[in-house]
Design an enzyme around this catalytic site. Structure first.
Site, PDB file in Angstrom:
ATOM      1  N   THR A  43       0.829  -1.206   0.000  1.00 39.90           N
ATOM      2  CA  THR A  43       0.000   0.000   0.000  1.00 39.90           C
ATOM      3  C   THR A  43       0.861   1.253   0.000  1.00 39.90           C
ATOM      4  OG1 THR A  43      -1.586  -1.247   1.330  1.00 39.90           O
ATOM      5  CG2 THR A  43      -1.964   1.107   1.111  1.00 39.90           C
ATOM      6  N   THR A  44       1.979   1.231   0.752  1.00 37.57           N
ATOM      7  CA  THR A  44       2.875   2.387   0.783  1.00 37.57           C
ATOM      8  C   THR A  44       3.529   2.600  -0.573  1.00 37.57           C
ATOM      9  OG1 THR A  44       3.271   1.945   3.123  1.00 37.57           O
ATOM     10  CG2 THR A  44       4.813   3.427   2.039  1.00 37.57           C
ATOM     11  N   TYR A 106     -12.565  -5.466   0.693  1.00 40.36           N
ATOM     12  CA  TYR A 106     -13.843  -5.064   0.102  1.00 40.36           C
ATOM     13  C   TYR A 106     -14.871  -6.191   0.000  1.00 40.36           C
ATOM     14  CZ  TYR A 106     -17.266  -2.460  -2.593  1.00 40.36           C
ATOM     15  OH  TYR A 106     -18.425  -1.863  -2.996  1.00 40.36           O
ATOM     16  N   TYR A 132      -0.582 -10.537   5.250  1.00 40.15           N
ATOM     17  CA  TYR A 132      -0.693  -9.143   5.691  1.00 40.15           C
ATOM     18  C   TYR A 132      -2.086  -8.947   6.266  1.00 40.15           C
ATOM     19  CZ  TYR A 132      -0.404  -3.985   5.334  1.00 40.15           C
ATOM     20  OH  TYR A 132      -0.394  -2.639   5.583  1.00 40.15           O
ATOM     21  N   ARG A 137      -7.910  -1.508   6.860  1.00 37.21           N
ATOM     22  CA  ARG A 137      -8.003  -1.235   5.424  1.00 37.21           C
ATOM     23  C   ARG A 137      -8.843  -2.283   4.689  1.00 37.21           C
ATOM     24  NH1 ARG A 137      -4.700   2.528   3.002  1.00 37.21           N
ATOM     25  NH2 ARG A 137      -3.017   3.407   4.271  1.00 37.21           N
ATOM     26  N   LYS A 160       2.614 -10.042   8.575  1.00 34.23           N
ATOM     27  CA  LYS A 160       2.763  -8.617   8.856  1.00 34.23           C
ATOM     28  C   LYS A 160       1.483  -8.206   9.563  1.00 34.23           C
ATOM     29  CE  LYS A 160       2.991  -4.007   6.788  1.00 34.23           C
ATOM     30  NZ  LYS A 160       2.954  -3.214   5.535  1.00 34.23           N
ATOM     31  N   ILE A 202       7.801  -4.298   9.063  1.00 31.11           N
ATOM     32  CA  ILE A 202       7.681  -3.761   7.710  1.00 31.11           C
ATOM     33  C   ILE A 202       7.156  -2.346   7.893  1.00 31.11           C
ATOM     34  CG2 ILE A 202       6.558  -3.969   5.473  1.00 31.11           C
ATOM     35  CD1 ILE A 202       6.551  -7.009   5.885  1.00 31.11           C
TER      36      ILE A 202
END
Length: 291
Positions: A43-44, A106, A132, A137, A160, A202
């Protein structure tokens, strides 16, 4: 296998396009500053707004630039299982060391759906998989029990964890085993995460303070939590400032202040407000990164 400080690498842009020369320079800089691994196109790394080909190019270039000196854990997540499999196979083909796979966002699968999704990814290639888990999110939370089931698969090697719940580390040690690799995905609680049994982070902030965070993680791994806490105290205002607005926007602005890359981001994200810029500037000074 994977431990220490691993920047969730930003994707630099120039005039709307990938800035690959800057990306390569960042890889060299991170290696020189002591980062223990690199995690591109999470995402980053603005994976939601990269094209599929751009995603592949970034992985290819980071793997090539790292040249085996430190591990590359490529982002390969999607809420489309077939698409995630394609990304994982590509990462394997170009020489990544592992993939980071986010829980499907989603569409809100059940826990059994999560098991089916990650099992399909496990079976599609030979790379180790880091789960992750970021319910803030993805709007789905993988339970420690589900993670324990997935940990029985030989190539699902770690997590993560961006829940911010430090009790999760202990819960997951019980369900997944003490050798399951637990990496924090939340800079502000990374020190405490390690005290509970984590082995690294991370990190978003490591994009701008890689040496400090590498030293903090090394101190934790050596059991020297007093030294690590001193570094955490210096970085805490910066952690908070970076995440006042979306973290990748905050950290790109911080990087631009150190002439590391442009602060350019893609819509629907926009640049920081003036107030948040002031907070980031204050955080950089408190950490000793600027005057």
């Amino acid at each position: 296998m994977f431990k220490g400080s691993m920047p969730a690498l930003v994707t630099p842009f120039r005039n709307g396009e990938l800035d690959l020369e800057t990306l390569k320079k960042l890889v060299e800089w991170h290696i020189g500053e002591g980062s223990n691994g690199l995690v591109p196109v999470g995402t980053t790394g603005e994976s939601p707004t990269l094209t599929h080909r751009e995603h592949e190019i970034v992985v290819e270039e980071v793997v090539k630039a790292a040249a085996g000196r430190i591990p590359v854990i490529a982002g390969a997540g999607s809420n489309n299982t077939v698409e995630a499999m394609r990304l994982a196979r590509h990462a394997e083909k170009v020489g990544a060391d592992a993939v980071l796979v986010v829980t499907p966002y989603y569409n809100k699968p059940t826990q059994s759906g999560l098991i089916a999704h990650f099992t399909a990814l496990h079976d599609c290639c030979e790379l180790p998989i880091i789960i992750y888990n970021i319910p803030g999110r993805s709007v789905v939370d993988m339970s420690p029990e589900t993670m324990g089931e997935l940990a029985k698969l030989p190539r699902i090697v770690g997590v993560k964890d961006a829940t911010g719940d430090l009790a999760r580390v202990s819960d997951q040690r019980i369900t997944c085993g003490a050798d399951f690799i637990q990496l924090s995905g939340e800079d502000a609680t990374a020190h405490g995460f390690n005290a509970q049994g984590g082995v690294g982070c991370i990190s978003v902030t490591a994009n701008v303070a890689p040496k400090m965070l590498s030293e903090m993680q090394a101190a934790c791994l050596a059991g020297d939590y007093a030294t690590a806490l001193g570094i955490q105290d210096r970085l805490m205002p910066l952690h908070k400032a970076i995440f006042t607005e979306p973290g990748l926007v905050g950290v790109k602005y911080a990087m631009s202040r150190l002439d590391l890359c442009s602060d350019e981001v893609r819509l629907p994200l926009t640049g920081l407000s003036d107030a948040t810029r002031g907070l980031v500037d204050d955080g950089l000074r408190h950490a000793g990164l600027t005057n």
